[in-house]
Each structure stands twice: as structure tokens, then as C-alpha cells.
Design a protein around this motif. Structure first.
Motif, PDB file in Angstrom:
ATOM      1  N   GLN A  43      15.607  -2.738  74.864  1.00 41.76           N
ATOM      2  CA  GLN A  43      15.341  -1.408  75.398  1.00 41.76           C
ATOM      3  C   GLN A  43      14.661  -0.520  74.363  1.00 41.76           C
ATOM      4  OE1 GLN A  43      15.619  -0.183  78.513  1.00 41.76           O
ATOM      5  NE2 GLN A  43      16.184  -2.249  79.166  1.00 41.76           N
ATOM      6  N   ASP A  44      15.125  -0.659  73.100  1.00 38.25           N
ATOM      7  CA  ASP A  44      14.573   0.208  72.061  1.00 38.25           C
ATOM      8  C   ASP A  44      13.144  -0.172  71.718  1.00 38.25           C
ATOM      9  OD1 ASP A  44      15.049   1.257  68.742  1.00 38.25           O
ATOM     10  OD2 ASP A  44      15.351   2.482  70.523  1.00 38.25           O
ATOM     11  N   TYR A  45      12.815  -1.453  71.810  1.00 39.01           N
ATOM     12  CA  TYR A  45      11.434  -1.901  71.546  1.00 39.01           C
ATOM     13  C   TYR A  45      10.500  -1.266  72.583  1.00 39.01           C
ATOM     14  CZ  TYR A  45       7.890  -5.216  69.820  1.00 39.01           C
ATOM     15  OH  TYR A  45       6.773  -5.782  69.237  1.00 39.01           O
ATOM     16  N   LEU A  46      10.936  -1.274  73.839  1.00 40.27           N
ATOM     17  CA  LEU A  46      10.136  -0.639  74.905  1.00 40.27           C
ATOM     18  C   LEU A  46      10.043   0.868  74.654  1.00 40.27           C
ATOM     19  CD1 LEU A  46      11.570  -2.477  78.055  1.00 40.27           C
ATOM     20  CD2 LEU A  46       9.444  -2.990  76.799  1.00 40.27           C
ATOM     21  N   TYR A  47      11.176   1.466  74.260  1.00 44.05           N
ATOM     22  CA  TYR A  47      11.221   2.911  73.980  1.00 44.05           C
ATOM     23  C   TYR A  47      10.193   3.306  72.939  1.00 44.05           C
ATOM     24  CZ  TYR A  47      12.956   7.191  71.745  1.00 44.05           C
ATOM     25  OH  TYR A  47      13.056   8.453  71.180  1.00 44.05           O
ATOM     26  N   LEU A  48      10.074   2.484  71.870  1.00 40.50           N
ATOM     27  CA  LEU A  48       9.218   2.869  70.737  1.00 40.50           C
ATOM     28  C   LEU A  48       7.736   2.898  71.100  1.00 40.50           C
ATOM     29  CD1 LEU A  48      11.011   1.218  67.700  1.00 40.50           C
ATOM     30  CD2 LEU A  48      10.811   3.654  68.233  1.00 40.50           C
ATOM     31  N   ASP A  50       6.592   4.108  73.947  1.00 35.26           N
ATOM     32  CA  ASP A  50       6.397   5.459  74.500  1.00 35.26           C
ATOM     33  C   ASP A  50       6.549   6.514  73.418  1.00 35.26           C
ATOM     34  OD1 ASP A  50       7.682   5.163  77.930  1.00 35.26           O
ATOM     35  OD2 ASP A  50       5.651   5.004  77.095  1.00 35.26           O
ATOM     36  N   TYR A  51       7.459   6.266  72.462  1.00 33.52           N
ATOM     37  CA  TYR A  51       7.655   7.205  71.341  1.00 33.52           C
ATOM     38  C   TYR A  51       6.349   7.334  70.554  1.00 33.52           C
ATOM     39  CZ  TYR A  51      10.018   8.938  67.061  1.00 33.52           C
ATOM     40  OH  TYR A  51      10.410   9.671  65.962  1.00 33.52           O
ATOM     41  N   ALA A  52       5.667   6.211  70.374  1.00 33.92           N
ATOM     42  CA  ALA A  52       4.361   6.228  69.682  1.00 33.92           C
ATOM     43  C   ALA A  52       3.336   7.012  70.504  1.00 33.92           C
ATOM     44  CB  ALA A  52       3.875   4.797  69.443  1.00 33.92           C
ATOM     45  N   ALA A 134      14.262  15.052  67.126  1.00 31.57           N
ATOM     46  CA  ALA A 134      15.672  14.697  67.363  1.00 31.57           C
ATOM     47  C   ALA A 134      15.856  13.189  67.232  1.00 31.57           C
ATOM     48  CB  ALA A 134      16.096  15.155  68.750  1.00 31.57           C
ATOM     49  N   CYS A 135      14.859  12.451  67.715  1.00 31.35           N
ATOM     50  CA  CYS A 135      14.892  10.985  67.645  1.00 31.35           C
ATOM     51  C   CYS A 135      14.883  10.538  66.192  1.00 31.35           C
ATOM     52  CB  CYS A 135      13.668  10.479  68.402  1.00 31.35           C
ATOM     53  SG  CYS A 135      13.175   8.824  68.012  1.00 31.35           S
ATOM     54  N   SER A 136      13.860  11.010  65.485  1.00 26.14           N
ATOM     55  CA  SER A 136      13.668  10.578  64.095  1.00 26.14           C
ATOM     56  C   SER A 136      14.839  10.998  63.208  1.00 26.14           C
ATOM     57  CB  SER A 136      12.365  11.208  63.565  1.00 26.14           C
ATOM     58  OG  SER A 136      12.233  10.955  62.193  1.00 26.14           O
ATOM     59  N   GLU A 169      11.768   5.108  52.763  1.00 25.48           N
ATOM     60  CA  GLU A 169      10.511   5.161  53.546  1.00 25.48           C
ATOM     61  C   GLU A 169      10.750   5.886  54.866  1.00 25.48           C
ATOM     62  OE1 GLU A 169       9.236   1.242  54.648  1.00 25.48           O
ATOM     63  OE2 GLU A 169       7.189   1.852  55.158  1.00 25.48           O
ATOM     64  N   TYR A 170      11.818   5.504  55.582  1.00 22.79           N
ATOM     65  CA  TYR A 170      12.107   6.128  56.876  1.00 22.79           C
ATOM     66  C   TYR A 170      12.472   7.599  56.680  1.00 22.79           C
ATOM     67  CZ  TYR A 170      13.883   7.021  61.531  1.00 22.79           C
ATOM     68  OH  TYR A 170      14.069   7.561  62.792  1.00 22.79           O
ATOM     69  N   ASN A 171      13.267   7.865  55.647  1.00 18.88           N
ATOM     70  CA  ASN A 171      13.737   9.238  55.435  1.00 18.88           C
ATOM     71  C   ASN A 171      12.636  10.166  54.951  1.00 18.88           C
ATOM     72  OD1 ASN A 171      16.905   9.738  55.739  1.00 18.88           O
ATOM     73  ND2 ASN A 171      16.479   7.593  55.385  1.00 18.88           N
ATOM     74  N   PHE A 206      19.813  12.947  75.106  1.00 20.69           N
ATOM     75  CA  PHE A 206      19.251  11.659  75.532  1.00 20.69           C
ATOM     76  C   PHE A 206      19.568  10.566  74.494  1.00 20.69           C
ATOM     77  CE2 PHE A 206      17.233  12.009  79.506  1.00 20.69           C
ATOM     78  CZ  PHE A 206      16.475  13.162  79.618  1.00 20.69           C
ATOM     79  N   GLU A 207      19.615  10.955  73.214  1.00 23.20           N
ATOM     80  CA  GLU A 207      19.979   9.988  72.167  1.00 23.20           C
ATOM     81  C   GLU A 207      21.394   9.466  72.413  1.00 23.20           C
ATOM     82  OE1 GLU A 207      18.443   8.534  69.613  1.00 23.20           O
ATOM     83  OE2 GLU A 207      16.545   9.507  70.105  1.00 23.20           O
ATOM     84  N   LEU A 208      22.310  10.385  72.722  1.00 20.96           N
ATOM     85  CA  LEU A 208      23.700   9.978  72.993  1.00 20.96           C
ATOM     86  C   LEU A 208      23.744   9.082  74.230  1.00 20.96           C
ATOM     87  CD1 LEU A 208      26.732  10.175  72.419  1.00 20.96           C
ATOM     88  CD2 LEU A 208      26.752  12.343  73.710  1.00 20.96           C
TER      89      LEU A 208
HETATM   90  C1  LIG Z   1      16.312   5.680  71.232  1.00 19.89           C
HETATM   91  C2  LIG Z   1      15.800   5.819  69.804  1.00 19.89           C
HETATM   92  N1  LIG Z   1      15.878   6.985  69.169  1.00 19.89           N
HETATM   93  C3  LIG Z   1      15.409   7.080  67.895  1.00 19.89           C
HETATM   94  C4  LIG Z   1      14.917   6.006  67.217  1.00 19.89           C
HETATM   95  C5  LIG Z   1      14.373   6.167  65.799  1.00 19.89           C
HETATM   96  N2  LIG Z   1      12.932   6.319  65.742  1.00 19.89           N
HETATM   97  C6  LIG Z   1      14.833   4.812  67.920  1.00 19.89           C
HETATM   98  N3  LIG Z   1      14.340   3.701  67.318  1.00 19.89           N
HETATM   99  N4  LIG Z   1      15.293   4.702  69.202  1.00 19.89           N
END
Ligand SMILES: Cc1ncc(CN)c(N)n1
Length: 219
Positions: A43-48, A50-52, A134-136, A169-171, A206-208
Motif C-alpha cells: 500500500q505504501d509503495y502505491l502511496y509514494l 501519488d506522494y511524488a 505531515a507525511c514527511s 538523509e531523510y531528516n 490520514f497518517e493515523l
Molecule cells: C503513508 C505514508 N506517510 C508518510 C511516509 C513518509 N514519506 C510514507 N512513506 N507513507
């Protein structure tokens, strides 16, 4: 207080629930069943992706070449940086990218990414920034907190996830988003700030939801 400090304070109750969520605690103490993590990883791979796309909207909405370069670098940081964590786990779990693309986004995953895309399409650079912040930022905090747990970063399976999000790097990438948010919103009206806080807290909720969705293996 700076804008980012106000946003951070506004989201703390939700971020505290994220840190205390059984899925997150399971990564931290190594007790999370792998099938839950496998579901999350897909799920998170798909999410990223759209995040991009949200970051890419930052390029589209920028008129300052330096801002365009900033958002372009962040698109690359996700597609060719953060997603390396996911690809490493996919390899360990025997998941091909073809298989991932057969997976449908879960309802809460689609709701989250469509919310970020919607507010970013409708708004300007500030809306793009606070929707991704909020995501990052919440992951940077989770990574730092889990990395301080004795043995967590050395866990044979979950250690790689923790060290990835606790990495300098991430921080530093996250800090650049915080700094730019403060710069762009400095001196904004209280009405504008409230609109930004609403987006930031909504994305935190949404993160929660994403952790809960992954804990319950929701469709
Ligand atoms: C759902 C979600 N939120 C935040 C991150 C961190 N970029 C992530 N990988 N996935």
C-alpha cells in the motif's frame, strides 16, 4: 512560535496516537507480524507514487526556478531514494513490481492521496507544502523515536525500515521542507494559517488512518 512550531503543536495529539499505535509499536519491538508489514509495504509503495505527484504539483505551481529545482529534487528523493527502502523489502519478501501494480489502493490509502492531490491542485505552493509536511515530518519523528529503542535499529527485519526513516538523509530532507514552509508562510494572516493548519492536521489524521488500515489489513 514559528509557523512550523504551531503546526507541530496542533498535530501532536494525533502524532502521539501514531507513535502509540500497535502497528508502529510492533515495528519498534519487532513483534509486528510480517503479513501486516507486507500489506503495508504494498500500500505504501502505491502511496509514494501519488506522494511524488504532489511534489510534482509544486514544480507546476512554482515560478521561482530555485523552488522548481527544490520540488524536482524531492520528486527524485521519493522515486529513487525513499522507495529504495520499499524495493529492498520487496526483494526480501519475493514481491515483484509487477505484483505491486496488480494491488489496488485500499480505501483509506486512496482517500489520503486524493485529499493531498485535491488540496494541492486547488491551492498554491503553501498547500502543497503543508499537505506533504505531515507525511514527511511524522515519519521523521517515528523513525527517530523507534531508533532510540534499544536494539530496534538492529532488528534483523524491521531495523532497515527504522534506520531508513531515522537517517540523516531523510531528516535533512524533512528539515528542508520545514524551513521552506516557515519561509513561505512567514507573516501570513491568521486566516491563512488556520487553513494551513486544517490541512496539516487532516493529513496527520490520514497518517493515523494509514497505520490503522495496515493493522487491520483493510481493503
Ligand atoms: C503513508 C505514508 N506517510 C508518510 C511516509 C513518509 N514519506 C510514507 N512513506 N507513507
Amino acid at each position: 512560535m514559528t509557523i512550523s512550531e504551531r503546526l507541530y503543536q496542533a498535530a501532536q495529539p494525533v502524532w502521539k496516537e501514531c507513535l502509540e499505535h500497535p502497528f508502529v509499536k510492533g515495528i519498534g519491538d519487532g513483534s509486528l507480524p510480517v503479513e501486516h508489514f507486507r500489506y503495508y509495504l504494498l500500500q505504501d509503495y502505491l502511496y509514494l507514487f501519488d506522494y511524488a505527484r504532489v511534489f510534482a504539483l509544486g514544480i507546476v505551481k512554482s515560478h521561482d526556478p530555485k523552488l522548481m529545482q527544490f520540488f524536482s529534487k524531492n520528486v527524485d528523493n521519493i522515486l529513487n531514494g525513499e522507495m529504495k527502502i520499499h524495493r529492498s523489502y520487496m526483494e526480501r519478501l519475493g514481491i515483484t513490481e509487477d505484483h505491486v501494480f496488480q494491488v489496488k489502493p485500499a480505501l483509506k490509502n486512496a482517500a489520503y492521496t486524493n485529499y493531498m492531490l485535491s488540496v494541492s491542485h486547488a491551492g498554491g505552493i503553501a498547500e502543497v507544502l503543508v499537505s506533504i509536511l505531515a507525511c514527511s515530518w511524522s515519519y521523521a519523528e517515528i523513525g527517530q523515536v523507534l531508533a532510540q529503542k534499544p536494539g530496534a535499529a538492529e532488528h534483523p527485519f524491521y531495523g532497515e525500515w527504522i534506520t531508513g526513516y531515522a537517517s540523516s538523509e531523510y531528516n535533512s530532507s524533512n528539515q528542508s521542507l520545514v524551513t521552506l514552509t516557515d519561509k513561505l508562510l512567514e507573516g501570513c494572516s491568521e486566516e491563512t494559517y488556520q487553513r494551513m493548519e486544517d490541512i496539516f492536521v487532516m493529513c496527520s489524521r490520514f497518517e493515523l488512518d494509514f497505520w490503522e488500515m495496515s493493522w487491520r489489513l483493510e481493503p
